[in-house]
Structures are given as structure tokens and as C-alpha cells.
Design a protein around this motif. Sequence first.
Motif, PDB file in Angstrom:
ATOM      1  N   ALA A   1     -14.877  -3.949 -34.730  1.00  9.18           N
ATOM      2  CA  ALA A   1     -13.575  -5.131 -35.296  1.00  9.18           C
ATOM      3  C   ALA A   1     -13.111  -5.456 -35.108  1.00  9.18           C
ATOM      4  O   ALA A   1     -11.915  -6.418 -35.698  1.00  9.18           O
TER       5      ALA A   1
ATOM      6  N   THR B   1      -9.108  -1.918 -38.144  1.00 10.82           N
ATOM      7  CA  THR B   1      -9.204  -2.623 -36.968  1.00 10.82           C
ATOM      8  C   THR B   1      -8.647  -2.809 -35.886  1.00 10.82           C
ATOM      9  O   THR B   1      -8.766  -2.819 -35.029  1.00 10.82           O
TER      10      THR B   1
ATOM     11  N   HIS C   1     -11.174  -8.505 -37.771  1.00 12.28           N
ATOM     12  CA  HIS C   1     -10.213  -9.323 -37.234  1.00 12.28           C
ATOM     13  C   HIS C   1      -9.635  -9.791 -36.906  1.00 12.28           C
ATOM     14  O   HIS C   1      -8.622 -10.431 -37.535  1.00 12.28           O
TER      15      HIS C   1
END
Lengths: 133, 153
Positions: free
Chosen positions: A74, A27, A78
Motif C-alpha cells: 500500500a 491505500t 501510494h
Amino acid sequence: MAKRKSDVGTLYKGSPGQWSWMAHRITGVAVILFLFAHVIDTAVVGWGPNAYNRVTAVYHNWVVRLLELGLVAAVLYHAINGVKIMIIDFWPGTARHFKTLSIVTSAVFVLSMVPVVWIMGRDILDLAFHWNL
Amino acid sequence: MATRAETRIPPDQPPQVPRGALGTRAGRERPAGGWELWTWLFMRISGIVLLFLAVGHVLIMHVGGAGVSRVNFAFVATRWSSPFWRTWDWALLSLALLHGINGLRVVVQDYVRPVAWRFAVNMFFYVVGFILFVLGTVVVFTFDPSRWPGVGR
């Protein structure tokens, strides 16, 4: 030596830490590569409305919007997994509860994705099939 | 030359397992010191700030409102009429580039082994990052919609 049952047909499933490490990496790389493109497309605003509006028209394409949903996922993953990493790094004692932390992290990510998929998914379905949900 | 007996670990002493090994650590092992420790710390501090800047940006611009469908020249002109959003976007640009390119450096360290290639790949990302930082900074702070009258706000 004869092969035992454990030598064949087994799959190493890894630990949650290994999978989250991999997901964090994938990611992260995805987001920075998108950022490279995103700085350029946003900078076009300095060249006036004609140029910029032509660039942002790209976002009316449903495939691009699907990729955008992936980008949001993503960034969220993250960020949430990053919090887990910081908790363990700054309070090493919490590593004893690593499995619990991993489950909580995954749950927070999945729960946060529910409204995101609903909101962005509606627009995507509208653009792709003219479905008005 | 070391004999077998000398290198063997005595059975009453378990082998030294680094703290956080065996799946009890999700992130990178904390470096002992020097530059690597500072970048390690920077990743965590910028990460906390980006938690607000980047997640906030994504929720405001890509999820909330009408998402990106409302984003056009007039939208940016209105948004950047406020120094608050210009500062937010510039801080996000700077921190995200530094955080991301340092992340790439760590990844490159793992996968690009030959020294010359590693240097070249890292340099490529540093140069791209620097150019994008300059480009973004210039545009964020010099953008003036009044150069295109009648289109902006």
C-alpha cells in the motif's frame, strides 16, 4: 424501445485514472488507519522492555506478517502513484500521455513488489509452514 | 425564467469541459485558491518528503535486514541512540499524520454529506491525530533506555 445489444451484458471498465484514483484512496486510508495503531504500539517502548517486547511479539505471527506485506504494498503504490499525480499536476501537458504514464506507474509498482514479495514472503512461509526457502 | 433556447449550448461551441476531466487526471482538481489551495499544495510537498521518509522507513524497517523480526526493545534503544533516527522518526510521524488526516478530510468530504456528521467525523480524526502526535513526540524525544539498565545496548 427495444434493448440493443449494447444495453445488456456490457461492463463499464472505467479508465486507468478512475482505477488509480480508487486505489490511491484505498491505500491511503489503509495506511493512515495502520499508522494510528502503529504510533501506539511504538510508543509502548517508553514503558520499558517487558511491555514493548510483548507488543512486538505480535509480529511473529504469520498472519500479521501477511498484513505487513499488504502495508508495504500500500505504501509503495501510494508513493509511486503519488509521483504520477504530481507529474500531471505540475506539468499539465503530460496529461496527453496519461495512458503511458499509467502503464509506467503500474510497471514500476509491480517490479518493485517482486523483490519485496520474495524477501517478506520467505519469512512468512517460514513462520507459517517452516519452509526454508 | 430562462427559456430552453437561452440555456441551450450553441452547436458550434463544445461544452466547457474542465481541464483534466475525462480520465486525464489522476489526482484531485487543483482548487482555485484560499485554504483549499494551500492544503492541495501541502499534500504534494509533504508527499515528496514522505517519498523518502515513509518509503525509506518501510524498506529499512519492514523489508531490509531481518525485517520486523529483529525489532525489540534493545533494537529501538540502539537505533534511537542516534539523534538522526529520532529526528527521522519524528519528522515521519508529523508529516504522515498531517498528510494522512488531511487525506481523510478529503475522503470524508466525499462520503459524509450531513454537515453535523461531517464535522463530528473530522473532529474525531483531528483529536485522534493530535493525541497521537503528542504521544509520539513525547516518546521519541524522552525515551531513555538507561532507565532499564542491562536491557538496552
